[in-house]
Motif scaffolding. Structure first.
Motif, PDB file in Angstrom:
ATOM      1  N   UNK A 130       0.790  -1.235  -0.168  1.00  0.00           N
ATOM      2  CA  UNK A 130      -0.022   0.018   0.037  1.00  0.00           C
ATOM      3  C   UNK A 130       0.806   1.233  -0.127  1.00  0.00           C
ATOM      4  N   UNK A 131       2.112   0.973  -0.337  1.00  0.00           N
ATOM      5  CA  UNK A 131       3.179   2.353  -0.417  1.00  0.00           C
ATOM      6  C   UNK A 131       2.441   3.449  -1.441  1.00  0.00           C
ATOM      7  N   UNK A 132       2.851   4.620  -0.751  1.00  0.00           N
ATOM      8  CA  UNK A 132       2.546   5.571  -1.697  1.00  0.00           C
ATOM      9  C   UNK A 132       3.860   5.855  -2.672  1.00  0.00           C
ATOM     10  N   UNK A 133       3.568   6.778  -3.713  1.00  0.00           N
ATOM     11  CA  UNK A 133       4.815   6.845  -4.633  1.00  0.00           C
ATOM     12  C   UNK A 133       5.208   8.346  -4.579  1.00  0.00           C
ATOM     13  N   UNK A 134       6.331   8.472  -4.302  1.00  0.00           N
ATOM     14  CA  UNK A 134       7.158   9.915  -4.292  1.00  0.00           C
ATOM     15  C   UNK A 134       7.970   9.960  -5.586  1.00  0.00           C
ATOM     16  N   UNK A 135       7.684  10.824  -6.350  1.00  0.00           N
ATOM     17  CA  UNK A 135       8.520  11.007  -7.466  1.00  0.00           C
ATOM     18  C   UNK A 135       9.585  12.158  -7.106  1.00  0.00           C
ATOM     19  N   UNK A 136      10.628  11.600  -7.320  1.00  0.00           N
ATOM     20  CA  UNK A 136      11.846  12.594  -6.974  1.00  0.00           C
ATOM     21  C   UNK A 136      12.673  13.247  -8.018  1.00  0.00           C
TER      22      UNK A 136
END
Length: 441
Positions: free
Chosen positions: A116-122
């Motif tokens: 259920x991880x969120x996605x952080x775009x770096x």
């Protein structure tokens, strides 16, 4: 490519104009020194230079081309998007391309694995993803130190470089690299030393001088560290140590992920669920810059703009990444990758037996493999001999002591065979050259 010192530039292929590179490009370049050709075309697992010479690619963009060069269906999706005037640059604005990627990523990757991880775009590099993961771990725990492991490589920006082990890379920083505690990776101290027990004892002993860290950062297969692979039991115990002490577990899956070990994530075999997962390289599926961090929802605590970047919204990469995820939606695809990995392993085992007199050993896992030799300098000679035969294969390890073999994960057994035949010939030739030089001495 990991090397202890700069590599001398060799002559380029006949007829290739390289003067402009020597005149204008920085001395920091590396791969072009080992593979001095001017490449003009690439498809699948092959490349061609300016003179039309063909090369078999066992380099795969250092892990950025898991699906090979210019996969046709991915290229078509990219061209269609451009012809439709789809936005290319988007910061972190909402775009249709980003929405399509997120929907497909959840459907094909996250949900089937119960994540259920969120996605952080770096920013679009692996090292930027690592920096973001470190910031998150420090914010969540209120602690500063990161535990990294011998042989690890996590990038070259200062925070990630502090966690990277190779002295040659670290020496370029020009400043002290701190807030990282180094622990021995599995097998580093020999089979008689249980490195998890060692780690646990130091963490739990108030007299060890080791502060409780914010996170562990680990590669399941050390791509730049000599292809050492952690066992599933070791990884499970590491995850347990972290969980019991409130330490976040970061898996750097930048090189070993996206199918390279036979499953989408390299840690799946171990049955662990990291708190943060760093992805880059082949997540775009086309060699386009893209990186992200998967963060458990309760740890998504960085505020707006606290980790930012102009190019964290590469919509072209979203398009190609979505097209590549369509492959993982097919049940047969993962089985195909595992078959290719088995074919590679079988042939490498044969090579190890054939060259047992050189102390040849097979390292790594899946389709991220290495060959080690008794003579640590032999890998470099094999790589160079392979290039003259039309095979691109690099070295790994702090001394460049391991030959690193990474064909695209979609390369079938019959396509692997010609490259592996060239590799066998290169090993025999490099070993014979060494014998001849010894005789002359």
């Amino acid at each position: 490519m990991t090397t202890a010192e700069p590599v001398t530039v060799e002559p380029a292929a006949p007829g290739a104009d390289t003067a402009v590179f020597d005149e204008l490009e920085s001395a920091v370049r590396t791969y072009c020194r080992r593979f001095p050709a001017v490449f003009t075309r690439a498809a699948g697992h092959r490349m061609w230079d300016a003179d039309g010479r063909e090369y078999i690619d066992f380099l795969s963009g250092a892990g950025a081309l898991n699906y090979g060069h210019n996969p046709p269906e991915v290229r078509a999706a990219l061209i269609d998007y451009l012809l439709a005037d789809g936005p290319v640059h988007g910061l972190d604005l909402h775009t249709g391309a980003k929405a399509a990627f997120l929907h497909r990523f959840r459907e094909v990757v996250l949900a089937p694995r119960g994540l259920d991880h969120r996605v952080q775009f770096t920013g679009p590099t692996g090292t930027n993803a690592v920096e973001a993961a470190f910031k998150t771990a420090r914010r969540v725990t209120g602690r500063t130190d990161i535990v990294a492991f011998t042989g690890g490589f996590h990038g070259l920006s200062l925070g990630a470089l502090a966690a990277s082990a190779t002295s040659f890379k670290r020496g370029a920083a020009g400043v002290p690299l701190g807030h990282v505690t180094r622990m021995p990776y599995e097998g580093y101290a020999g089979d008689d030393v249980d490195t998890i027990d060692y780690l646990t004892r130091l963490l739990d002993d108030p007299g060890s001088g080791i502060d409780l860290p914010a996170a562990f950062v680990v590669e399941t297969v050390q791509g730049e560290g000599g292809l050492t692979a952690a066992s599933a039991p070791w990884l499970r115990r590491l995850a347990e140590v972290a969980r019991e002490r409130g330490i976040l577990l970061i898996v750097d899956d930048i090189q070993a992920g996206c199918g390279r070990t036979g499953t989408f994530f390299s840690f799946e075999e171990a049955g662990i669920v990291p708190d943060l997962i760093c992805l880059s390289k082949s997540i775009s599926g086309f060699g386009l810059p893209m990186a992200l961090v998967l963060v458990r929802p309760e740890f998504d605590q960085l505020g707006p703009g606290e980790h930012s970047g102009t190019f964290r919204g590469n919509n072209l990469a979203f398009v190609t990444a979505t097209a590549c995820l369509d492959r993982w939606a097919e049940p047969e695809f993962a089985a195909r990758v595992r078959r290719n990995a088995a074919a590679l392993e079988a042939r490498l085992d044969e090579l190890a037996a054939e060259f047992a007199h050189l102390g040849c050993t097979v390292l790594g896992r899946g389709l991220i493999r290495g060959l080690g030799f008794t003579d640590p300098a032999l890998a470099d000679r094999v790589s160079r001999a392979a290039f003259t035969r039309g095979l691109l294969v690099e070295t790994s390890g702090a001394r460049g002591q391991v030959l690193k073999i990474m064909p695209p994960i979609v390369t079938e057994a019959e396509e692997l065979a010609p490259g592996l035949a060239l590799l066998a010939d290169a090993i025999a030739s490099a070993a014979q050259d060494d014998v001849s030089e010894g005789d002359l001495a």
